[in-house]
Enzyme design. Structure first.
Site, PDB file in Angstrom:
ATOM      1  NE  ARG A   1      45.095  53.398  35.612  1.00 31.64           N
ATOM      2  CZ  ARG A   1      45.023  54.884  35.473  1.00 31.64           C
ATOM      3  NH1 ARG A   1      45.575  55.159  36.854  1.00 31.64           N
ATOM      4  NH2 ARG A   1      44.415  55.495  34.782  1.00 31.64           N
TER       5      ARG A   1
ATOM      6  NE  ARG B   1      34.525  53.648  26.098  1.00 36.32           N
ATOM      7  CZ  ARG B   1      34.570  53.168  27.330  1.00 36.32           C
ATOM      8  NH1 ARG B   1      34.690  51.974  27.418  1.00 36.32           N
ATOM      9  NH2 ARG B   1      34.591  53.873  28.351  1.00 36.32           N
TER      10      ARG B   1
ATOM     11  CD  GLU C   1      29.242  49.655  23.691  1.00 34.08           C
ATOM     12  OE1 GLU C   1      30.047  49.008  23.028  1.00 34.08           O
ATOM     13  OE2 GLU C   1      29.134  49.924  24.820  1.00 34.08           O
TER      14      GLU C   1
ATOM     15  CG  HIS D   1      30.357  48.353  27.463  1.00 33.29           C
ATOM     16  ND1 HIS D   1      30.618  49.549  26.497  1.00 33.29           N
ATOM     17  CD2 HIS D   1      31.625  48.406  28.295  1.00 33.29           C
ATOM     18  CE1 HIS D   1      31.697  50.091  27.224  1.00 33.29           C
ATOM     19  NE2 HIS D   1      32.071  49.473  28.220  1.00 33.29           N
ATOM     20  CB  ILE D   2      29.561  42.677  31.095  1.00 30.36           C
ATOM     21  CG1 ILE D   2      30.303  41.582  30.413  1.00 30.36           C
ATOM     22  CG2 ILE D   2      28.032  42.860  30.902  1.00 30.36           C
ATOM     23  CD1 ILE D   2      29.463  40.439  30.933  1.00 30.36           C
TER      24      ILE D   2
END
Ligand code: DGY
Length: 328
Positions: free
Chosen positions: A159, A241, A270, A288-289
């Protein structure tokens, strides 16, 4: 007096969302937001019927060892590589995630990161802050790469990948993609994307975006060999990832200017970042936002709570991963 089921909320959530949960459950929460060690997580799961967790909490055999009452672990995240799904299934624990509600927010961010990377936005800002800007210049100010009318290559066409492809069309980009499974004709048409093999994608793309789920199969999907196939003018963006890119190999390649630049929202190990990446100016770093807008984070919490409430009410959670458990 009815006894409320006990649940764990493993990380900080919005206070009003926590208060709402407290109306129906006896909540053990972690508003201090310290990530539990594996031992702490195992202890916290003891005696609870449900848990709201994130990608930082690994739900495996060890975590489940004493979780005899646990019915569901509801991830507040679409990715679920923190779940050992077979271990959860054999322990009879439902696994759920939060698809759909973050698709557009994450696709927006993927596109933003690609633009920031190609147009050297963070490097330019540091350049100003460090007092280097003394005049407008045709050739001596940071020169970037165009996005419009270039080739966008997307690896992982779920998606979010499709959302990025549609955004690319608005920029007149030629969109190619690689995915384990080819999209239907209708879906390919809707996002104007052409299927190619991975090597062709790496060779032909001006901008490569990674949106593939993490698994043993996708570990180091992009390493030195793959980067060597890319154009020296190309950019690479990872919003998938950590571990999908070999960060050490990427740092080497960026240092040697084997590709133009990279944009990274996720990192191997991370929140630690490979120290060589931190030294480079041709990489844009984000913590990671990709799904981090308040509206979307609230939608993710709401979906995770819907999953949890359904499971504890004996109903099928809307985004159940280990569906075989339901059939049983
Ligand atoms: C997701 O939803 O998978 C995001 O990466 C946050 O973990």
């Amino acid at each position: 007096m009815t006894i409320k089921p006990r649940i764990l909320v493993a990380r900080a959530i919005f206070p009003d969302a926590l208060a709402k949960l407290e109306e129906s459950f006896e909540v053990q929460s972690n508003q201090a937001d310290q990530v539990f060690t594996a031992d702490e997580l195992r202890q916290h799961l003891e005696g609870v019927s449900g848990a709201l967790v994130t990608g930082s909490e690994r739900i495996d055999q060890n975590a489940l060892a004493n979780a005899k009452n646990l019915t569901i672990a509801a991830n507040i995240s679409v990715g679920y590589n923190n779940f050992d799904v077979p271990a959860m299934t054999s322990a009879g624990v439902m696994a759920t995630n939060t698809p759909d509600v973050l698709t557009d927010t994450t696709a927006d961010f993927g596109f933003a990161l690609m633009m920031a990377t190609a147009r050297r936005m963070t490097e330019s800002e540091h350049w100003i802050r460090n007092g280097h800007w003394d005049k407008w210049s045709i050739v001596h100010n940071p020169l970037g790469m165009d996005l419009h009318h270039t080739t966008l290559g997307i690896i992982g066409m779920g998606r979010i990948g499709q959302g990025i492809a549609k955004r690319g069309l608005g920029f007149g980009m030629n969109v190619i993609y690689h995915n384990r499974k080819r999209l239907s004709d209708a879906d390919e048409k809707a996002c104007g994307a052409n299927y190619v093999d991975k090597e062709t994608l790496l060779r032909e793309s001006d901008h490569v975006v990674l949106v593939v789920p993490y698994s043993a199969e996708s570990h180091h999907l992009i390493g030195a060999k793959e980067i060597a196939l890319m154009k020296p003018t190309a950019t690479l963006v990872n919003i998938a990832r950590g571990g999908i890119v070999d960060d050490a190999a990427l740092a080497e390649a960026l240092k040697a200017k084997r590709i133009f630049a990279a944009g990274l929202d996720v990192f191997e190990g991370e929140p630690k970042v490979h120290p060589e990446l931190l030294k480079l100016s041709n990489v844009v770093l984000a913590p990671h936002i990709a799904s981090a807008t308040e509206k979307t984070r609230r939608a993710m919490i709401n979906l995770a709570v819907r999953n949890l409430r359904a499971a504890l009410a004996g109903e099928r959670p809307p985004s159940l991963i280990n569906a075989e458990l339901w059939k049983k």
